[in-house]
Design an enzyme around this catalytic site. Structure first.
Site, PDB file in Angstrom:
ATOM      1  N   GLU A  33      50.886  62.991 -31.280  1.00 50.34           N
ATOM      2  CA  GLU A  33      50.499  62.741 -29.937  1.00 50.34           C
ATOM      3  C   GLU A  33      49.663  61.458 -29.963  1.00 50.34           C
ATOM      4  OE1 GLU A  33      49.305  65.924 -27.629  1.00 50.34           O
ATOM      5  OE2 GLU A  33      48.158  64.653 -26.236  1.00 50.34           O
ATOM      6  N   GLU A  58      43.369  58.999 -31.022  1.00 50.68           N
ATOM      7  CA  GLU A  58      42.833  58.629 -29.865  1.00 50.68           C
ATOM      8  C   GLU A  58      41.568  57.837 -30.269  1.00 50.68           C
ATOM      9  OE1 GLU A  58      42.829  59.404 -26.212  1.00 50.68           O
ATOM     10  OE2 GLU A  58      41.337  57.972 -26.411  1.00 50.68           O
ATOM     11  N   ASP A  85      43.696  53.786 -33.031  1.00 47.27           N
ATOM     12  CA  ASP A  85      44.954  53.248 -32.575  1.00 47.27           C
ATOM     13  C   ASP A  85      46.086  53.958 -33.066  1.00 47.27           C
ATOM     14  OD1 ASP A  85      47.071  51.538 -31.318  1.00 47.27           O
ATOM     15  OD2 ASP A  85      45.635  49.930 -30.955  1.00 47.27           O
ATOM     16  N   ASP A 107      47.579  54.952 -20.078  1.00 46.67           N
ATOM     17  CA  ASP A 107      46.914  54.132 -19.343  1.00 46.67           C
ATOM     18  C   ASP A 107      47.872  53.571 -18.324  1.00 46.67           C
ATOM     19  OD1 ASP A 107      44.384  54.935 -20.122  1.00 46.67           O
ATOM     20  OD2 ASP A 107      44.615  53.776 -21.805  1.00 46.67           O
ATOM     21  N   ASP A 143      52.161  60.435 -14.007  1.00 47.78           N
ATOM     22  CA  ASP A 143      51.968  60.740 -12.792  1.00 47.78           C
ATOM     23  C   ASP A 143      52.109  59.383 -11.780  1.00 47.78           C
ATOM     24  OD1 ASP A 143      49.601  59.612 -13.878  1.00 47.78           O
ATOM     25  OD2 ASP A 143      48.595  60.434 -12.026  1.00 47.78           O
ATOM     26  N   THR A 181      47.500  68.883 -19.631  1.00 46.93           N
ATOM     27  CA  THR A 181      46.464  68.065 -20.303  1.00 46.93           C
ATOM     28  C   THR A 181      45.249  67.736 -19.198  1.00 46.93           C
ATOM     29  OG1 THR A 181      47.140  65.671 -19.306  1.00 46.93           O
ATOM     30  CG2 THR A 181      48.178  66.681 -21.257  1.00 46.93           C
ATOM     31  N   ARG A 182      44.076  67.567 -19.551  1.00 46.35           N
ATOM     32  CA  ARG A 182      42.965  67.355 -18.490  1.00 46.35           C
ATOM     33  C   ARG A 182      43.598  66.244 -17.562  1.00 46.35           C
ATOM     34  NH1 ARG A 182      37.437  64.923 -20.389  1.00 46.35           N
ATOM     35  NH2 ARG A 182      39.130  63.826 -21.602  1.00 46.35           N
ATOM     36  N   TYR A 183      44.039  64.925 -17.857  1.00 45.42           N
ATOM     37  CA  TYR A 183      44.537  64.039 -17.159  1.00 45.42           C
ATOM     38  C   TYR A 183      45.604  64.394 -15.919  1.00 45.42           C
ATOM     39  CZ  TYR A 183      45.898  59.628 -15.161  1.00 45.42           C
ATOM     40  OH  TYR A 183      46.413  58.789 -14.320  1.00 45.42           O
ATOM     41  N   GLU A 184      46.283  65.457 -16.586  1.00 47.50           N
ATOM     42  CA  GLU A 184      47.408  66.022 -15.500  1.00 47.50           C
ATOM     43  C   GLU A 184      46.726  66.879 -14.713  1.00 47.50           C
ATOM     44  OE1 GLU A 184      51.348  67.609 -16.985  1.00 47.50           O
ATOM     45  OE2 GLU A 184      50.078  69.370 -16.722  1.00 47.50           O
TER      46      GLU A 184
HETATM   47  C1  LIG Z   1      44.984  58.272 -18.989  1.00 52.49           C
HETATM   48  S1  LIG Z   1      44.416  58.747 -20.502  1.00 52.49           S
HETATM   49  C2  LIG Z   1      45.231  60.301 -20.766  1.00 52.49           C
HETATM   50  C3  LIG Z   1      44.673  61.324 -21.866  1.00 52.49           C
HETATM   51  C4  LIG Z   1      45.440  62.363 -22.273  1.00 52.49           C
HETATM   52  N1  LIG Z   1      46.669  62.434 -22.783  1.00 52.49           N
HETATM   53  C5  LIG Z   1      45.705  63.430 -21.026  1.00 52.49           C
HETATM   54  O1  LIG Z   1      46.649  63.405 -20.451  1.00 52.49           O
HETATM   55  O2  LIG Z   1      44.800  64.055 -20.754  1.00 52.49           O
HETATM   56  C6  LIG Z   1      45.077  57.729 -21.646  1.00 52.49           C
HETATM   57  C7  LIG Z   1      44.477  57.916 -23.111  1.00 52.49           C
HETATM   58  O3  LIG Z   1      45.323  57.014 -24.194  1.00 52.49           O
HETATM   59  C8  LIG Z   1      44.578  56.434 -24.969  1.00 52.49           C
HETATM   60  N2  LIG Z   1      44.918  55.142 -25.680  1.00 52.49           N
HETATM   61  C9  LIG Z   1      45.258  53.988 -25.102  1.00 52.49           C
HETATM   62  N3  LIG Z   1      45.813  53.305 -26.145  1.00 52.49           N
HETATM   63  C10 LIG Z   1      45.927  53.914 -27.111  1.00 52.49           C
HETATM   64  C11 LIG Z   1      46.410  53.599 -28.256  1.00 52.49           C
HETATM   65  N4  LIG Z   1      47.021  52.235 -28.521  1.00 52.49           N
HETATM   66  N5  LIG Z   1      46.460  54.617 -29.281  1.00 52.49           N
HETATM   67  C12 LIG Z   1      46.135  55.976 -29.110  1.00 52.49           C
HETATM   68  N6  LIG Z   1      45.384  56.147 -28.114  1.00 52.49           N
HETATM   69  C13 LIG Z   1      45.549  55.255 -27.090  1.00 52.49           C
HETATM   70  C14 LIG Z   1      43.040  56.168 -24.141  1.00 52.49           C
HETATM   71  O4  LIG Z   1      41.895  56.141 -24.877  1.00 52.49           O
HETATM   72  C15 LIG Z   1      42.997  57.459 -23.288  1.00 52.49           C
HETATM   73  O5  LIG Z   1      42.225  58.446 -23.634  1.00 52.49           O
END
Ligand SMILES: C[S@@+](CC[C@H](N)C(=O)[O-])C[C@H]1O[C@@H](n2cnc3c(N)ncnc32)[C@H](O)[C@@H]1O
Length: 210
Positions: A33, A58, A85, A107, A143, A181-184
């Site tokens: 993930e 994350e 990353d 993002d 979304d 997910t929380r963001y969802e």
């Molecule tokens: C909009 S949030 C969504 C988080 C989670 N998947 C959710 O749906 O609640 C996007 C997440 O992707 C992470 N992220 C961004 N670039 C990343 C990368 N290169 N590797 C791992 N995570 C990354 C960010 O830190 C952020 O927590």
């Protein structure tokens, strides 16, 4: 807990990434993930599928801490947690080891000049194609309609993945037993519509094919 759960990237075999938590013969399958946020989806999947070894990545430290709290509360052992990353983890991974990869609500980078920062791009699709085995599942949820279109366009250009959806319901309905997910939750509360784009990794790359 983090040092214990960080993947042991220099282990001689992939199961060794899980250290002493790996079963003797390794896990039955592996899943990644990317950007697990607060880890709600990852912890729920790991609990539901104890035979699968999950690797979560994350960079957001509070999210990592939140996941570790869930791991401790549930006594989960079939997980590795990389605070950083996902691209570094994929680069260190052997080819063809994953049966699934989840990219949930990446993002969105809505401004056109920032589109190049979107996770779905040629380079990351190449990495995903390398670490997923033929027939493996790649799930991208978003979304943002523009990100859904972007994803389909990038996947088509890449040609390494098949999109099997045939009707609207195929991308508007969450997969069965979806933990969310929380963001969802935030997206739904704001009236935005989640799109679930599910792909299968091809045997070989056919540029321009979806
Ligand atoms: C909009 S949030 C969504 C988080 C989670 N998947 C959710 O749906 O609640 C996007 C997440 O992707 C992470 N992220 C961004 N670039 C990343 C990368 N290169 N590797 C791992 N995570 C990354 C960010 O830190 C952020 O927590």
């Amino acid at each position: 807990m983090l040092p214990e759960f960080e993947p042991k990237l220099s282990a001689p075999d992939f199961a060794g990434w899980f250290g002493a938590r790996a079963p003797e013969m390794g896990f039955g399958a592996y899943a990644l993930e990317i950007g697990f946020g607060g880890g709600e989806h990852l912890a729920a999947q790991a609990k539901a599928f104890p035979e699968i070894g999950f690797i979560g990545c994350e960079p957001f430290l509070n999210g990592v801490a939140k996941l570790l709290g869930q791991i401790e509360a549930e006594g989960l052992t079939n997980l590795c947690v990389h605070h950083g990353d996902a691209r570094d983890v994929m680069a260190a991974m052997p080819a063809g080891v994953l049966g699934q990869a989840f990219l949930l609500y990446p993002d969105p980078w809505p401004k056109k000049r920032h589109h190049k920062r979107r996770f779905v791009n040629r380079e990351n699709l190449d990495s995903l194609f390398r670490v997923l085995m033929p027939g493996a599942r790649l799930l991208v949820a978003t979304d943002i309609a523009d990100y859904a279109n972007w994803t389909l366009a990038e996947i088509k250009k890449h040609g390494g993945f098949v999109w099997r959806a045939r009707q609207r319901a195929d991308w508007l309905h969450a997969p069965s037993n979806w933990p969310g997910t929380r963001y969802e939750q935030k997206a739904l509360a704001a009236g935005r519509v989640p799109h679930y784009l599910e792909f299968t990794r091809r045997e070989t790359i056919l540029p321009g094919a979806l």
